[in-house]
Design an enzyme around this catalytic site. Structure first.
Site, PDB file in Angstrom:
ATOM      1  N   PRO A 172       0.785  -1.231   0.000  1.00  0.00           N
ATOM      2  CA  PRO A 172       0.000   0.000   0.000  1.00  0.00           C
ATOM      3  C   PRO A 172       0.822   1.288   0.000  1.00  0.00           C
ATOM      4  O   PRO A 172       1.848   1.381   0.667  1.00  0.00           O
ATOM      5  CB  PRO A 172      -0.830  -0.100   1.291  1.00  0.00           C
ATOM      6  CG  PRO A 172      -0.153  -1.117   2.128  1.00  0.00           C
ATOM      7  CD  PRO A 172       0.513  -2.066   1.170  1.00  0.00           C
ATOM      8  N   ASN A 173       0.308   2.225  -0.769  1.00  0.00           N
ATOM      9  CA  ASN A 173       0.835   3.593  -0.883  1.00  0.00           C
ATOM     10  C   ASN A 173       2.121   3.700  -1.697  1.00  0.00           C
ATOM     11  O   ASN A 173       2.586   4.807  -1.962  1.00  0.00           O
ATOM     12  CB  ASN A 173       1.032   4.238   0.510  1.00  0.00           C
ATOM     13  CG  ASN A 173      -0.271   4.308   1.279  1.00  0.00           C
ATOM     14  OD1 ASN A 173      -1.248   4.859   0.772  1.00  0.00           O
ATOM     15  ND2 ASN A 173      -0.320   3.730   2.469  1.00  0.00           N
ATOM     16  N   ARG A 211       5.050  11.001  -2.445  1.00  0.00           N
ATOM     17  CA  ARG A 211       4.770  10.705  -1.040  1.00  0.00           C
ATOM     18  C   ARG A 211       6.047  10.842  -0.216  1.00  0.00           C
ATOM     19  O   ARG A 211       7.027  10.138  -0.458  1.00  0.00           O
ATOM     20  CB  ARG A 211       4.271   9.255  -0.950  1.00  0.00           C
ATOM     21  CG  ARG A 211       4.179   8.702   0.444  1.00  0.00           C
ATOM     22  CD  ARG A 211       4.044   7.197   0.439  1.00  0.00           C
ATOM     23  NE  ARG A 211       3.891   6.698   1.782  1.00  0.00           N
ATOM     24  CZ  ARG A 211       4.163   5.458   2.151  1.00  0.00           C
ATOM     25  NH1 ARG A 211       4.582   4.582   1.256  1.00  0.00           N
ATOM     26  NH2 ARG A 211       4.005   5.074   3.399  1.00  0.00           N
ATOM     27  N   TYR A 225      11.306   8.844   1.126  1.00  0.00           N
ATOM     28  CA  TYR A 225      11.281   7.813   0.081  1.00  0.00           C
ATOM     29  C   TYR A 225      11.875   8.272  -1.247  1.00  0.00           C
ATOM     30  O   TYR A 225      11.959   7.480  -2.183  1.00  0.00           O
ATOM     31  CB  TYR A 225       9.836   7.341  -0.141  1.00  0.00           C
ATOM     32  CG  TYR A 225       9.182   6.768   1.100  1.00  0.00           C
ATOM     33  CD1 TYR A 225       9.743   5.666   1.741  1.00  0.00           C
ATOM     34  CD2 TYR A 225       8.023   7.318   1.635  1.00  0.00           C
ATOM     35  CE1 TYR A 225       9.164   5.132   2.884  1.00  0.00           C
ATOM     36  CE2 TYR A 225       7.431   6.790   2.782  1.00  0.00           C
ATOM     37  CZ  TYR A 225       8.008   5.706   3.392  1.00  0.00           C
ATOM     38  OH  TYR A 225       7.440   5.172   4.520  1.00  0.00           O
ATOM     39  N   ASN A 235       8.190  -5.563  -1.000  1.00  0.00           N
ATOM     40  CA  ASN A 235       8.097  -4.434  -0.087  1.00  0.00           C
ATOM     41  C   ASN A 235       6.624  -4.379   0.302  1.00  0.00           C
ATOM     42  O   ASN A 235       5.794  -3.840  -0.441  1.00  0.00           O
ATOM     43  CB  ASN A 235       8.531  -3.130  -0.755  1.00  0.00           C
ATOM     44  CG  ASN A 235       8.489  -1.962   0.223  1.00  0.00           C
ATOM     45  OD1 ASN A 235       7.964  -2.103   1.333  1.00  0.00           O
ATOM     46  ND2 ASN A 235       9.025  -0.823  -0.176  1.00  0.00           N
ATOM     47  N   ALA A 266       3.267  -0.875   4.734  1.00  0.00           N
ATOM     48  CA  ALA A 266       2.728  -0.906   6.096  1.00  0.00           C
ATOM     49  C   ALA A 266       2.302  -2.316   6.522  1.00  0.00           C
ATOM     50  O   ALA A 266       2.341  -2.651   7.717  1.00  0.00           O
ATOM     51  CB  ALA A 266       1.559   0.062   6.206  1.00  0.00           C
ATOM     52  N   GLU A 315      13.094  -9.287   1.249  1.00  0.00           N
ATOM     53  CA  GLU A 315      12.278  -8.186   1.795  1.00  0.00           C
ATOM     54  C   GLU A 315      13.035  -6.881   1.556  1.00  0.00           C
ATOM     55  O   GLU A 315      14.214  -6.778   1.882  1.00  0.00           O
ATOM     56  CB  GLU A 315      12.075  -8.410   3.299  1.00  0.00           C
ATOM     57  CG  GLU A 315      11.343  -7.271   3.997  1.00  0.00           C
ATOM     58  CD  GLU A 315      11.213  -7.507   5.508  1.00  0.00           C
ATOM     59  OE1 GLU A 315      11.704  -8.532   6.025  1.00  0.00           O
ATOM     60  OE2 GLU A 315      10.621  -6.622   6.162  1.00  0.00           O
ATOM     61  N   HIS A 335      12.853  -2.519   1.839  1.00  0.00           N
ATOM     62  CA  HIS A 335      12.236  -1.251   2.262  1.00  0.00           C
ATOM     63  C   HIS A 335      13.122  -0.120   1.779  1.00  0.00           C
ATOM     64  O   HIS A 335      14.356  -0.192   1.907  1.00  0.00           O
ATOM     65  CB  HIS A 335      12.090  -1.172   3.789  1.00  0.00           C
ATOM     66  CG  HIS A 335      11.250  -2.275   4.331  1.00  0.00           C
ATOM     67  ND1 HIS A 335       9.881  -2.272   4.222  1.00  0.00           N
ATOM     68  CD2 HIS A 335      11.586  -3.436   4.917  1.00  0.00           C
ATOM     69  CE1 HIS A 335       9.416  -3.387   4.734  1.00  0.00           C
ATOM     70  NE2 HIS A 335      10.421  -4.119   5.159  1.00  0.00           N
ATOM     71  N   ARG A 373      13.364   4.373  12.359  1.00  0.00           N
ATOM     72  CA  ARG A 373      12.108   5.130  12.384  1.00  0.00           C
ATOM     73  C   ARG A 373      11.296   4.788  13.641  1.00  0.00           C
ATOM     74  O   ARG A 373      11.847   4.330  14.630  1.00  0.00           O
ATOM     75  CB  ARG A 373      11.346   4.854  11.078  1.00  0.00           C
ATOM     76  CG  ARG A 373      12.149   5.321   9.839  1.00  0.00           C
ATOM     77  CD  ARG A 373      11.387   5.107   8.560  1.00  0.00           C
ATOM     78  NE  ARG A 373      10.141   5.876   8.548  1.00  0.00           N
ATOM     79  CZ  ARG A 373       9.172   5.696   7.642  1.00  0.00           C
ATOM     80  NH1 ARG A 373       9.314   4.794   6.678  1.00  0.00           N
ATOM     81  NH2 ARG A 373       8.067   6.423   7.695  1.00  0.00           N
TER      82      ARG A 373
HETATM   83  C1  DQA Z   1       8.314   1.080   3.722  1.00  0.00           C
HETATM   84  C2  DQA Z   1       8.430   1.263   5.233  1.00  0.00           C
HETATM   85  C3  DQA Z   1       7.089   1.022   5.895  1.00  0.00           C
HETATM   86  O1  DQA Z   1       7.195   1.186   7.306  1.00  0.00           O
HETATM   87  C4  DQA Z   1       6.054   1.988   5.374  1.00  0.00           C
HETATM   88  O2  DQA Z   1       4.782   1.705   5.932  1.00  0.00           O
HETATM   89  C5  DQA Z   1       5.992   2.031   3.896  1.00  0.00           C
HETATM   90  C6  DQA Z   1       7.224   1.951   3.119  1.00  0.00           C
HETATM   91  C7  DQA Z   1       9.640   1.450   2.993  1.00  0.00           C
HETATM   92  O3  DQA Z   1       9.775   1.064   1.835  1.00  0.00           O
HETATM   93  O4  DQA Z   1      10.490   2.120   3.587  1.00  0.00           O
HETATM   94  O5  DQA Z   1       4.929   2.233   3.310  1.00  0.00           O
HETATM   95  O6  DQA Z   1       8.050  -0.286   3.450  1.00  0.00           O
END
Ligand code: DQA
Length: 152
Positions: free
Chosen positions: A10-11, A18, A23, A74, A77, A98, A100, A107
């Site tokens: 998501p997102n 964003r 990011y 990835n 959340a 995995e 990120h 964080r």
């Molecule tokens: C994320 C880190 C997550 O905590 C966050 O909710 C994201 C992006 C990252 O790529 O740094 O949406 O996965």
């Protein structure tokens, strides 16, 4: 040619606009383009998908059994909340990386726990979009050790 499915949660469709402070300004479409080019270089067939829906991600992970040799995920959340994604990843037979963009350990405390990490082969975080490219290189080394000079 080994097939790698790159899943984004998501997102991440909003990458570029964003929280660029966290990011960066690279869009998901740009990341996808880079991964396709790198896939060609490394001899991997790369497919990139994104969904804002937990169940869709679970469906795609299940579908990857038999259609993909490795996964990059990835889960955004959902990393921190989804037992369903963890359970689906657990039954995928191939390597799972995995990724990120941000360093989740630098964080908020709620981001320090990942449900994905215990079922992942490896974790890359904090390197922005480069993390996806590092994941592909790690998989190339693992899937075709002789060509890529890798091994485990
Ligand atoms: C994320 C880190 C997550 O905590 C966050 O909710 C994201 C992006 C990252 O790529 O740094 O949406 O996965």
């Amino acid at each position: 040619m080994p097939r790698v499915l790159v899943l984004n949660g998501p997102n991440l469709n909003l990458l570029g606009t964003r929280r660029p402070d966290l990011y960066g300004r690279t869009t998901l479409a740009e990341i996808e383009k880079r991964l396709h080019a790198l896939g060609e270089e490394l001899g991997l067939a790369v497919e990139v998908r994104q969904s804002n829906h937990e169940g869709t991600l679970v469906d795609w992970i299940q579908e990857a059994r038999g259609t993909a040799d490795a996964l990059v995920i990835n889960a955004a959340a959902y990393t921190h909340t989804s037992v369903a994604i963890r359970d689906a990843l657990e039954v995928f037979e191939g390597p799972v990386v995995e990724v990120h963009l941000s360093n989740i350990f630098a964080r908020e405390p709620f981001r320090h726990r990942s449900h994905v990490s215990p079922v992942a082969t490896g974790v890359i975080c904090g390197f922005g979009p480069l993390g996806y490219e590092l994941a592909l290189r790690a998989l190339a080394a693992r899937l075709a050790p002789r060509q890529a000079g890798g091994g485990r």
